[in-house]
Write an enzyme that holds these catalytic residues in place. Structure first.
Site: not given
Length: 341
Positions: A272-274
């Protein structure tokens, strides 16, 4: 938005009860909208509001307010792969506590996300959500322990041993591979289509291979076998267990233990490091992150980032928010920012 040059006028939103509201900016020149919906939500909001590639907006029958071909482009995520660490006894659940930063651009982390007690599988919901990709299709409020247990029971091919141990996480820092975000429809409550193109660039894939090799050697080391009280595992067995323990929507191949390149592609998951989608200099200005070609609209979130490190970007986003908050206040007062080391 109205006038010769588009100008933000207000926002349309729903409250927690689902009731629709409108809020409008005042006539003051200081009045503006700060969009902070994240790397996925912010480009989606721009597109739904008519800011983006004209041809794509017209396909969805959205009136083009401001043409910008870069909205939704350059989407990136730090790909993560995991190596399973078997334990002979139950392990205490824990989040990430140690991070190893390598010279090869790979971050190595450890997590004991699973344990076993009285023949019942216990798991930390965060790591389980990462390992079981299909849970991401459920709304957050429905991701209950019961839902997780039900999913595990449906997945009878998952070996029971996969939930008795921990994981070595390997993540790529500053990935070169990028993708795009596109609208599926004009319903603001529906997620857009996002493609990150994990490992499309050969350099990213090679870094993953190097990281998996390092993680596997760690699990085989004397330090780990003494800690886990397990015999040294062969590389094939470690990879086989890791492939089985990892559950995403990517089809698996029979050569996952023979080709580390295929192992990386088949077992990749998100952490979830978008970031990306509204890059500085393309969608927002370099000085103040105002949306190019639109007045009274500014973006302050990870969608403006060109790159993201392998660790949690939360602190970076918070620092950016504080910086921009101070900058806005001082610009209004006609002062300059002063930094002290």
């Amino acid at each position: 938005m109205s006038g010769k040059r588009p100008k933000a006028a207000g926002v349309l939103f729903k409250d927690e009860n689902g009731d629709l509201h409108q809020a409008f900016l005042s006539d003051s020149r200081r009045s503006e909208i700060i969009l902070s919906c994240g790397a996925i939500g912010t480009p989606q909001m721009l597109l739904l509001s008519g800011v983006g590639p004209r041809n794509e907006l017209e396909e969805k029958k959205i009136s083009a307010v401001a043409h910008n071909e870069f909205v939704g482009t350059g989407m990136a995520d730090n790909p993560m792969n995991t190596i399973f660490v078997p334990f002979k006894k139950p392990v205490e659940q824990s989040l990430i506590q140690t991070v190893g930063i390598t010279k090869m651009g790979v971050y190595i982390e450890a997590s004991s996300g699973f344990g076993q007690s009285n023949d019942s599988i216990q798991c930390h919901h965060g790591i389980m959500s990462a390992e079981i990709g299909q849970l991401s299709t459920l709304p957050p409020k429905q991701r209950t322990p019961e839902a997780i247990q039900a999913y595990i029971k449906r997945k009878k091919d998952i070996p029971h041993e996969a939930f008795k141990g921990g994981f070595i996480l390997e993540k790529i820092a500053n990935p070169i591979s990028t993708g795009q975000l596109r609208l599926i429809n004009t319903n603001v409550e529906d997620n857009p289509s996002v493609t990150f193109n994990y490992f499309k660039h050969p350099r990213d894939l090679q870094r993953c291979v190097d990281g998996i090799r390092m993680a596997t050697k760690m699990v085989q080391s004397e330090h780990f076998t003494n800690f886990t009280q397990c015999d040294k595992q062969t590389t094939d067995k470690i990879l086989n267990i890791s492939v089985s323990a990892n559950v995403n929507l990517v089809p698996k191949h029979t050569n996952d233990t023979k080709s580390l390149e295929q192992f990386c592609k088949d077992t990749v998951i998100t952490i979830w490091h978008y970031h990306g989608g509204c890059h500085v200099g393309k969608v927002v200005s370099r000085r103040d992150q105002k949306v190019l070609g639109v007045d009274r609209l500014r973006i302050v979130d990870g969608s403006v980032f060109d790159e993201s490190p392998g660790t949690n970007p939360q602190a970076t986003v918070m620092m950016m928010g504080r910086y921009m908050g101070l900058k806005i206040l001082r610009d209004r007062l006609g002062k300059q920012l002063v930094f002290r080391g």
